[in-house]
Design an enzyme around this catalytic site. Structure first.
Site, PDB file in Angstrom:
ATOM      1  CG  ASP A   8      61.067  43.279  30.040  1.00 20.88           C
ATOM      2  OD1 ASP A   8      60.645  43.954  29.059  1.00 20.88           O
ATOM      3  OD2 ASP A   8      60.412  42.239  30.156  1.00 20.88           O
ATOM      4  CB  CYS A  65      57.549  43.887  30.316  1.00 17.86           C
ATOM      5  SG  CYS A  65      55.756  43.079  30.651  1.00 17.86           S
ATOM      6  N   GLY A  66      57.261  43.207  27.479  1.00 18.59           N
ATOM      7  CA  GLY A  66      56.671  42.565  26.342  1.00 18.59           C
ATOM      8  C   GLY A  66      55.281  42.453  26.212  1.00 18.59           C
ATOM      9  CB  THR A  67      52.284  40.780  27.379  1.00 20.71           C
ATOM     10  OG1 THR A  67      52.922  40.641  29.092  1.00 20.71           O
ATOM     11  CG2 THR A  67      52.936  39.776  26.746  1.00 20.71           C
ATOM     12  N   GLY A  70      53.347  41.204  32.911  1.00 25.21           N
ATOM     13  CA  GLY A  70      54.265  41.082  33.996  1.00 25.21           C
ATOM     14  C   GLY A  70      54.928  41.994  34.873  1.00 25.21           C
ATOM     15  CG  HIS A  98      35.546  54.620  36.083  1.00 24.70           C
ATOM     16  ND1 HIS A  98      34.581  53.644  35.292  1.00 24.70           N
ATOM     17  CD2 HIS A  98      35.165  55.636  35.553  1.00 24.70           C
ATOM     18  CE1 HIS A  98      33.596  54.097  34.923  1.00 24.70           C
ATOM     19  NE2 HIS A  98      34.006  55.516  35.036  1.00 24.70           N
ATOM     20  NE  ARG A 132      29.472  54.890  39.353  1.00 24.13           N
ATOM     21  CZ  ARG A 132      29.782  55.795  38.362  1.00 24.13           C
ATOM     22  NH1 ARG A 132      29.406  57.153  38.335  1.00 24.13           N
ATOM     23  NH2 ARG A 132      29.897  55.064  37.119  1.00 24.13           N
ATOM     24  CG  HIS A 133      34.331  56.213  39.959  1.00 26.03           C
ATOM     25  ND1 HIS A 133      33.928  54.786  39.433  1.00 26.03           N
ATOM     26  CD2 HIS A 133      33.853  56.970  38.949  1.00 26.03           C
ATOM     27  CE1 HIS A 133      33.075  55.124  38.339  1.00 26.03           C
ATOM     28  NE2 HIS A 133      33.128  56.395  38.326  1.00 26.03           N
TER      29      HIS A 133
HETATM   30  C1  RB5 Z   1      60.236  38.582  28.634  1.00 20.78           C
HETATM   31  O1  RB5 Z   1      60.577  37.743  27.712  1.00 20.78           O
HETATM   32  C2  RB5 Z   1      58.563  38.733  28.858  1.00 20.78           C
HETATM   33  O2  RB5 Z   1      58.262  37.574  29.374  1.00 20.78           O
HETATM   34  C3  RB5 Z   1      58.078  40.031  29.392  1.00 20.78           C
HETATM   35  O3  RB5 Z   1      58.611  41.034  28.612  1.00 20.78           O
HETATM   36  C4  RB5 Z   1      56.671  40.380  29.509  1.00 20.78           C
HETATM   37  O4  RB5 Z   1      56.114  40.139  28.346  1.00 20.78           O
HETATM   38  C5  RB5 Z   1      56.234  39.554  30.794  1.00 20.78           C
HETATM   39  O5  RB5 Z   1      54.964  39.724  30.995  1.00 20.78           O
END
Ligand code: RB5
Length: 143
Positions: A8, A65-67, A70, A98, A132-133
């Site tokens: 994203d 994505c940002g983190t 998501g 694994h 085992r995995h």
């Molecule tokens: C978008 O603002 C942000 O929520 C998305 O990139 C991500 O971090 C979601 O998990």
């Protein structure tokens, strides 16, 4: 190897860098977007990458994505997908050894380009250990 890549707006800059790195390595990349920093919805991009991998159009995928959270949740909704959010080389190696992770997720706001390149290489170069995995991965796939 064909790698599908998607992200994203929060992952756009890092996705572009990873794509560049993969192309330099001679890997064929299918870029499923997004194409700018304009706000979009990560579930659509996570799903697009997951469908490409699950259908065999790509052997593996990378989502950003940002983190990374998501988009990894979205990818893991597709049967046959084992998407692992990795923030270190060790996690990437273990995700392959694994979990036989077929999609790598990273966060553009979390991971530097330098680390993302190292994480990507570790994930590409590490084989599934089986043994085992395998039984546990088979359990995941039958859920
Ligand atoms: C978008 O603002 C942000 O929520 C998305 O990139 C991500 O971090 C979601 O998990």
């Amino acid at each position: 190897m064909i790698i599908a890549i998607a992200g994203d707006h929060g992952g756009f800059a890092l996705k572009q860098k990873i794509r560049e790195h993969l192309v330099q390595k001679g890997i064929k990349v299918v870029d499923l977007g997004t194409d700018s920093e304009e706000s979009v919805d990560y579930p659509q991009f996570g799903r697009a990458c997951a469908v490409a991998v699950a259908s065999g159009k790509a052997e593996r995928g990378i989502v950003v994505c940002g983190t990374g959270i998501g988009i990894s949740i979205a990818a893991n909704k597709v049967p046959g997908i084992r998407c692992a959010l990795c923030t270190s080389v060790e996690m990437a190696e273990l995700a392959r050894k694994h979990n036989d992770a077929n999609i790598l997720a990273m966060g553009g706001r979390i991971t530097s380009t330098e680390d993302a390149v190292k994480i990507t290489d570790a994930w590409l170069d590490t084989e599934f250990e089986g043994g085992r995995h395998k039984r546990r991965v088979d359990m995941l796939d039958s859920m």
